[in-house]
Scaffold this active site. Structure first.
Site, PDB file in Angstrom:
ATOM      1  N   ALA A  74       0.818  -1.219   0.000  1.00  0.00           N
ATOM      2  CA  ALA A  74       0.000   0.000   0.000  1.00  0.00           C
ATOM      3  C   ALA A  74       0.850   1.266   0.000  1.00  0.00           C
ATOM      4  O   ALA A  74       0.431   2.289  -0.529  1.00  0.00           O
ATOM      5  CB  ALA A  74      -0.949  -0.008   1.200  1.00  0.00           C
ATOM      6  N   THR A  75       2.030   1.219   0.588  1.00  0.00           N
ATOM      7  CA  THR A  75       2.904   2.398   0.567  1.00  0.00           C
ATOM      8  C   THR A  75       3.209   2.781  -0.879  1.00  0.00           C
ATOM      9  O   THR A  75       3.064   3.946  -1.277  1.00  0.00           O
ATOM     10  CB  THR A  75       4.224   2.124   1.320  1.00  0.00           C
ATOM     11  N   ASN A 154      -5.898   2.990  10.424  1.00  0.00           N
ATOM     12  CA  ASN A 154      -5.059   1.926  10.961  1.00  0.00           C
ATOM     13  C   ASN A 154      -4.848   2.023  12.475  1.00  0.00           C
ATOM     14  O   ASN A 154      -4.429   1.060  13.097  1.00  0.00           O
ATOM     15  CB  ASN A 154      -3.704   1.913  10.258  1.00  0.00           C
ATOM     16  N   GLN A 182      -6.575  -1.218   5.221  1.00  0.00           N
ATOM     17  CA  GLN A 182      -7.195  -1.862   6.387  1.00  0.00           C
ATOM     18  C   GLN A 182      -8.623  -2.318   6.108  1.00  0.00           C
ATOM     19  O   GLN A 182      -9.249  -2.920   6.970  1.00  0.00           O
ATOM     20  CB  GLN A 182      -7.220  -0.883   7.575  1.00  0.00           C
ATOM     21  N   ALA A 203      -1.639  -6.923   0.940  1.00  0.00           N
ATOM     22  CA  ALA A 203      -2.012  -8.297   1.305  1.00  0.00           C
ATOM     23  C   ALA A 203      -1.753  -8.624   2.772  1.00  0.00           C
ATOM     24  O   ALA A 203      -2.475  -9.422   3.368  1.00  0.00           O
ATOM     25  CB  ALA A 203      -1.247  -9.294   0.421  1.00  0.00           C
ATOM     26  N   HIS A 204      -0.724  -8.009   3.366  1.00  0.00           N
ATOM     27  CA  HIS A 204      -0.268  -8.519   4.674  1.00  0.00           C
ATOM     28  C   HIS A 204      -1.126  -8.115   5.866  1.00  0.00           C
ATOM     29  O   HIS A 204      -0.889  -8.589   6.984  1.00  0.00           O
ATOM     30  CB  HIS A 204       1.207  -8.165   4.915  1.00  0.00           C
ATOM     31  N   THR A 243       9.512  -7.096 -12.681  1.00  0.00           N
ATOM     32  CA  THR A 243       8.989  -8.452 -12.809  1.00  0.00           C
ATOM     33  C   THR A 243       7.961  -8.730 -11.720  1.00  0.00           C
ATOM     34  O   THR A 243       8.203  -8.436 -10.546  1.00  0.00           O
ATOM     35  CB  THR A 243      10.146  -9.473 -12.708  1.00  0.00           C
ATOM     36  N   CYS A 329       7.242   5.725  16.969  1.00  0.00           N
ATOM     37  CA  CYS A 329       8.682   5.933  17.104  1.00  0.00           C
ATOM     38  C   CYS A 329       9.238   6.367  15.750  1.00  0.00           C
ATOM     39  O   CYS A 329       9.244   5.590  14.806  1.00  0.00           O
ATOM     40  CB  CYS A 329       9.374   4.657  17.552  1.00  0.00           C
TER      41      CYS A 329
HETATM   42  C1  LIG Z   1      -0.267  -0.882   6.567  1.00  0.00           C
HETATM   43  C2  LIG Z   1      -0.810   0.327   5.918  1.00  0.00           C
HETATM   44  C3  LIG Z   1      -0.139   0.954   4.861  1.00  0.00           C
HETATM   45  C4  LIG Z   1       1.195   0.471   4.360  1.00  0.00           C
HETATM   46  O1  LIG Z   1       1.039  -0.710   3.649  1.00  0.00           O
HETATM   47  P1  LIG Z   1       2.321  -1.580   3.219  1.00  0.00           P
HETATM   48  O2  LIG Z   1       1.741  -2.618   2.351  1.00  0.00           O
HETATM   49  O3  LIG Z   1       2.908  -2.095   4.481  1.00  0.00           O
HETATM   50  O4  LIG Z   1       3.229  -0.663   2.481  1.00  0.00           O
HETATM   51  C5  LIG Z   1      -0.725   2.057   4.292  1.00  0.00           C
HETATM   52  N1  LIG Z   1      -1.903   2.529   4.737  1.00  0.00           N
HETATM   53  C6  LIG Z   1      -2.574   1.957   5.734  1.00  0.00           C
HETATM   54  C7  LIG Z   1      -3.887   2.523   6.168  1.00  0.00           C
HETATM   55  C8  LIG Z   1      -2.048   0.852   6.368  1.00  0.00           C
HETATM   56  O5  LIG Z   1      -2.708   0.295   7.387  1.00  0.00           O
END
Ligand SMILES: *Cc1c(COP(=O)(O)O)cnc(C)c1O
Length: 393
Positions: A74-75, A154, A182, A203-204, A243, A329
Site C-alpha cells: 500500500a505504501t 489503521n 485496512q 495483502a499482509h 517483474t 517511534c
Molecule cells: C499498513 C498500511 C499501509 C502500508 O502498507 P504496506 O503494504 O505495508 O506498504 C498504508 N496505509 C494503511 C492505512 C495501512 O494500514
C-alpha cells in the site's frame, strides 16, 4: 513459542493463513516462470496465475482486471496514486485535499508535493475521528485535482463515509483516491457505487504475504491519467515496471478470496470479541474510547488510560500481549500519535493508549486473558502513582 505474548496487533500485520501459503507454494518452485516471458509455457503459467489473481481482486471491488496494477504494497500504491496523479495533472491544477489522520504513506507524499509547489489542504477530523462532509465541500477549489481519504484508519479503525465523499468528488469532477489497506475484505468496497477512482490495497493486513499490494486505477468514466513512478520494462501497462512477484500475487488473491467468503461471519465474531474486551476493561474506570463507537473496524479497539504513565503501561502489558501504543517511534524520538492528537487527546493520554487489533486467529480465552492482565496492570500502576484516574481527555 509457548510463552510468547498473545498477538493483538493485527493492524500492523497478520500471519499468512496456511491456505494462502498452500496456494503460493507451487509458484516458488514448479511454476516459477516470469509472467512477461511470452515464448514458453513457464511464462504462460505465471501469466495465467497473475491474470486469475487480477480477476479475483477486480471482482472484489467491482472493477475490471485491467484496472488492477500490482505493487509492492500500500505504501507504493499510495505513492503511485498521489504523485502519479499530481505529475499527470499539474497543468490542470496543483491543489490536493487529504485528512490529518491519514497513514504516513499518504501524508508524506503530500508533504513532498508541497515541497514541489503543490498546495495541500489537511482536513481536521471530529472528536469521533470522522471527517465533516461540510468541511470537505468547502475545501474544493477550482484547481483541486485529487482528494485522498482513507477507508479505514489503521490506529482507531474509523470508517470514513466513502460513498458520500465519492459523490462530492464526482460532482466537482475531482479524482478520489482511497487507501483501503485496512478495509479490503473486511468491509464491502465498490468502486462504482462509491465513485472511487484510485484505491490502494495490501495483502499482509489480511493474512496474505508481505511485499505485495495493488493500486486500482479507473479506466472509464473518467479515465485516470497517471504518471509512472518506476520506469523500466513497461510492466502493468507501463504504470509499474518490474517483474511480477507471482507467488505473492497468487497469495494476495487467495487472501482476498478467503476474506470475502468469511467476511460476514468473521466481522460478527470479531465485533463480539472486541465488545467483550471493551466491556471487561471498562470496569477499571477512567478509560476513553478513541474513535467512533460503531463506525469502525470489527477487530479494532483503541483506548486511552487516564492516570498511568504510557511507557510503564506498555512495559506492564508486554509479557502477556503484543499490542501497539499511542506513540509512533520516528528516528530518535517518540512522538504521540498524530491520529489521537487529532481527536483532541492530550500528549499524555495519547502516550497512555492501547491499540488492540483482534484478528482471525484470536480466541475468546485470549481476549479474557488480555483483559484480565490489562486491568491488573492499570490498577497496580494507579496504586503506585496514587492517581484517581480522573484526568481530562
Ligand atoms: C499498513 C498500511 C499501509 C502500508 O502498507 P504496506 O503494504 O505495508 O506498504 C498504508 N496505509 C494503511 C492505512 C495501512 O494500514
Amino acid at each position: 513459542m509457548e510463552h510468547r505474548p498473545i498477538y493483538l496487533d493485527c493492524h500492523a500485520t497478520t500471519p499468512v493463513d496456511r491456505r494462502v501459503l498452500m496456494a503460493m507454494m507451487p509458484f516458488f518452485t514448479e511454476h516459477f516462470g516470469n509472467a512477461a516471458s511470452t515464448g514458453h509455457c513457464y511464462g504462460w503459467e505465471a501469466e495465467a496465475a497473475v491474470q486469475q489473481a487480477r480477476e479475483i481482486l477486480a471482482a472484489a471491488i467491482q472493477a475490471t482486471p485491467e484496472e488492477i496494477i500490482f505493487t509492492s504494497g500500500a505504501t507504493e500504491a499510495n505513492n503511485l496514486a498521489i504523485k502519479g496523479v499530481a505529475e499527470a495533472s499539474f497543468n490542470r491544477g496543483r491543489h490536493i485535499i487529504t485528512v490529518i489522520t491519514e497513514h504516513s504513506a499518504v501524508l508524506d507524499p503530500c508533504r513532498y508535493l508541497q515541497s514541489l509547489g503543490f498546495e495541500v489542504t489537511f482536513l481536521p477530523v471530529q472528536a469521533d475521528g470522522l471527517i465533516d462532509l461540510t468541511e470537505l465541500e468547502q475545501a474544493f477549489r477550482a484547481d483541486t485535482i485529487l482528494v485522498s481519504i482513507m477507508a479505514a484508519n489503521n490506529e482507531i479503525g474509523v470508517l470514513q463515509p466513502l460513498a458520500e465523499i465519492g459523490k462530492r468528488c464526482r460532482e466537482h469532477q475531482v479524482l478520489f483516491h482511497t487507501d483501503a489497506a485496512q478495509a479490503i475484505a473486511k468491509i464491502p468496497l465498490d468502486v462504482e457505487t462509491m465513485n472511487i477512482d484510485l484505491m490502494s490495497l495490501t495483502a499482509h493486513k489480511i493474512y496474505g504475504p508481505k511485499g505485495v499490494g495493488a493500486l486500482y486505477v479507473r479506466r472509464r468514466h473518467p479515465r485516470v491519467r497517471l504518471a509512472p513512478q518506476l520506469h523500466g520494462g513497461g510492466h502493468e501497462r507501463g504504470l509499474r515496471s518490474g517483474t511480477l512477484c507471482t507467488p505473492q500475487i497468487v497469495g494476495f488473491a487467495k487472501a482476498v478470496e478467503l476474506g470475502l467468503a468469511e467476511m460476514a461471519d468473521e466481522s460478527q465474531r470479531l465485533t463480539r470479541l472486541r465488545d467483550r474486551l471493551w466491556q471487561q476493561l471498562q470496569s477499571a474506570g477512567g478509560l476513553y474510547l478513541n474513535g467512533h463507537p460503531t463506525r469502525r473496524l470489527a477487530g479494532n479497539l483503541n483506548i486511552s488510560v487516564a492516570g498511568v504513565n504510557g511507557q510503564a503501561l506498555h512495559l506492564g502489558l508486554q509479557p502477556v500481549m503484543a499490542v501497539s501504543s499511542g506513540a509512533a517511534c520516528t528516528a530518535a524520538k517518540v512522538a504521540p500519535s498524530h491520529v489521537l492528537q487529532a481527536l483532541g487527546r492530550s500528549a499524555t493520554l495519547a502516550h497512555a493508549s492501547i491499540r488492540f487489533g483482534i484478528g482471525r486467529f484470536n480466541t475468546e480465552a485470549e481476549i479474557d486473558r488480555a483483559a484480565e492482565w490489562a486491568m491488573a496492570t492499570i490498577q497496580s500502576l494507579r496504586e503506585t502513582t496514587g492517581s484517581t484516574g480522573c484526568l481530562k481527555g
